[in-house]
Enzyme design. Structure first.
Site, PDB file in Angstrom:
ATOM      1  N   HIS A  12     164.316  73.314 -52.031  1.00 33.32           N
ATOM      2  CA  HIS A  12     164.984  74.561 -51.628  1.00 33.32           C
ATOM      3  C   HIS A  12     166.452  74.291 -51.314  1.00 33.32           C
ATOM      4  CE1 HIS A  12     164.461  78.674 -49.633  1.00 33.32           C
ATOM      5  NE2 HIS A  12     165.713  78.350 -49.365  1.00 33.32           N
ATOM      6  N   HIS A  14     170.348  75.949 -52.373  1.00 32.20           N
ATOM      7  CA  HIS A  14     171.176  76.921 -53.107  1.00 32.20           C
ATOM      8  C   HIS A  14     172.411  76.187 -53.614  1.00 32.20           C
ATOM      9  CE1 HIS A  14     168.941  80.458 -51.497  1.00 32.20           C
ATOM     10  NE2 HIS A  14     168.678  79.597 -50.527  1.00 32.20           N
ATOM     11  N   HIS A 192     162.057  83.885 -51.041  1.00 31.24           N
ATOM     12  CA  HIS A 192     162.283  83.800 -49.595  1.00 31.24           C
ATOM     13  C   HIS A 192     161.438  84.891 -48.928  1.00 31.24           C
ATOM     14  CE1 HIS A 192     165.730  81.490 -50.862  1.00 31.24           C
ATOM     15  NE2 HIS A 192     166.198  81.342 -49.631  1.00 31.24           N
ATOM     16  N   GLU A 195     161.239  84.482 -43.314  1.00 35.36           N
ATOM     17  CA  GLU A 195     162.367  83.841 -42.619  1.00 35.36           C
ATOM     18  C   GLU A 195     162.811  84.824 -41.525  1.00 35.36           C
ATOM     19  OE1 GLU A 195     165.944  83.614 -44.976  1.00 35.36           O
ATOM     20  OE2 GLU A 195     166.883  82.094 -43.688  1.00 35.36           O
ATOM     21  N   ASP A 274     171.325  75.291 -47.307  1.00 31.76           N
ATOM     22  CA  ASP A 274     172.768  75.359 -47.596  1.00 31.76           C
ATOM     23  C   ASP A 274     173.454  74.333 -46.685  1.00 31.76           C
ATOM     24  OD1 ASP A 274     172.622  78.127 -49.094  1.00 31.76           O
ATOM     25  OD2 ASP A 274     171.616  78.441 -47.177  1.00 31.76           O
TER      26      ASP A 274
HETATM   27  N1  ADE Z   1     170.847  82.464 -49.527  1.00 31.94           N
HETATM   28  C1  ADE Z   1     171.321  81.280 -49.146  1.00 31.94           C
HETATM   29  N2  ADE Z   1     170.678  80.868 -48.017  1.00 31.94           N
HETATM   30  C2  ADE Z   1     169.779  81.831 -47.711  1.00 31.94           C
HETATM   31  C3  ADE Z   1     168.827  82.007 -46.681  1.00 31.94           C
HETATM   32  N3  ADE Z   1     168.640  81.098 -45.719  1.00 31.94           N
HETATM   33  N4  ADE Z   1     168.083  83.137 -46.681  1.00 31.94           N
HETATM   34  C4  ADE Z   1     168.257  84.061 -47.628  1.00 31.94           C
HETATM   35  N5  ADE Z   1     169.139  83.942 -48.615  1.00 31.94           N
HETATM   36  C5  ADE Z   1     169.906  82.844 -48.664  1.00 31.94           C
HETATM   37 ZN    ZN Z   2     167.293  79.662 -48.986  1.00 30.52          ZN
END
Ligand code: ADE
Ligand code: ZN
Length: 328
Positions: A12, A14, A192, A195, A274
């Protein structure tokens, strides 16, 4: 202990979200784009809540304008990941940032990224694959051309389809058309969910979209029947603990449900999401898991085996990854 040499699998990540601040800042200068507000003046990105993060992320992406920008970015990120001991990684890739969902433009961007992936495998020994990803806040109609981009380029490198962005905008089921197209093209499916949303979002993502993996999924923990359902279906969670802490999806380390999910029998893996936005790295995630939950080497190895088993790759590649995990 230091886990930098432990071989790792990251599911996971991005691509744009992994861009080092200096990389984005230098492109911004080159192209005279003013995005100073997203930098903290100390070499990092400004931190904030999820709303701020999505806006700042969009601003960072405005400087990524050409296939060559994405080639350089992917190569730089893979070099860093290899330094962290990662042997296999999957990237979320967004056609919305690569030609706005236009298929012919997407092919040009993709060629550049495949070139970077191949070069990184030769030079740094790290393998990678792409998960073509639509953005929830752009809505289900905008997801259709993205799904077409995914389906038309499915193959050696593009092996998955995903959904990111603002979870509370739209229901998972609204994206059924896009997921049906991706499934028909033979792509692995993740999204996703859980979260920010509750267990209902996770259940709908599995039952209506057919996802075998869930990005985050941490809020499933409060619904034990759902946990049993996820175990029975063999669903894998792509958990990104530091991201959850920094963005405020959980209030502190003690409240993070990763250990409870694991102990209940869910298939739990660890990723960074990220990394420069959250000041993390794979090694840092492992150190925090050791500190707060007593995860030691064997537990971390187990999460990497689970990640390899859930990877959206061909069986030969999976066997090679598993071999690397066992060898070290
Ligand atoms: N795009 C990049 N990071 C993300 C995250 N934690 N949740 C949703 N979209 C994302
Ligand atoms: Zn993500």
């Amino acid at each position: 202990m230091s886990y930098s040499s432990l071989p790792k699998v990251e599911l996971h990540l991005h691509l744009e979200g992994a861009a080092p601040p200096a990389f984005i800042a230098s492109l911004a200068r080159e192209k005279s784009i003013d995005i100073d507000r997203i930098f903290d003046g100390q070499g990092g990105y400004v931190r904030g809540d999820f709303d701020w993060f999505l806006k700042a992320y969009d601003a960072a992406c405005t400087v990524l304008q050409r296939p060559e920008d994405f080639r350089r970015l992917m190569l730089a990120v893979l070099e860093q990941s290899a330094e962290q001991g990662v042997v296999y990684t999957e990237f979320f890739l967004s056609p919305d940032f690569c030609g706005g969902g236009d298929l012919s433009a997407w092919r040009d961007y993709l060629d550049a990224m495949v070139a970077a992936s191949d070069e990184a495998e030769r030079s740094f020994g790290i393998a990678s694959r792409g998960i073509v990803t639509c953005l929830r806040h752009l809505g289900p109609e905008a997801a259709k051309p993205v799904a077409r981009c995914a389906a038309e380029t499915a193959g050696r490198f593009v092996t998955g389809f995903g959904l990111a962005g603002a979870e509370m905008m739209h229901r998972p089921g609204d994206f059924a058309w896009a997921y049906d197209a991706a499934r028909e093209a033979g792509l692995g499916l993740t999204a996703h969910a859980g979260e920010w949303g509750g267990p209902d979002m996770v259940r709908e993502t599995v039952d209506h979209l057919g996802c075998t993996r869930i990005g985050h999924g941490i809020n499933a923990v409060s619904d034990h029947a759902l946990c049993d359902h996820l175990i029975e279906k063999g669903v894998t969670l792509e958990v990104c603990p530091v991201s959850n802490l920094v963005l405020g999806a959980v209030k502190d380390w003690k409240s993070h449900p990763i250990e409870e999910l694991r102990a209940r029998g869910l298939r739990v893996t660890v990723s960074t999401d990220d990394p420069p936005w959250f000041g993390t790295s794979m090694t840092h995630e492992y150190e925090m898991l050791e500190r707060y939950f007593g995860w030691e080497e064997e537990r971390l190895r187990q999460s990497n085996r689970i990640a390899a088993e859930a990877a959206f790759c061909d069986e030969d590649t999976r066997a090679q990854i598993l071999q690397k995990l066992e060898a070290a």
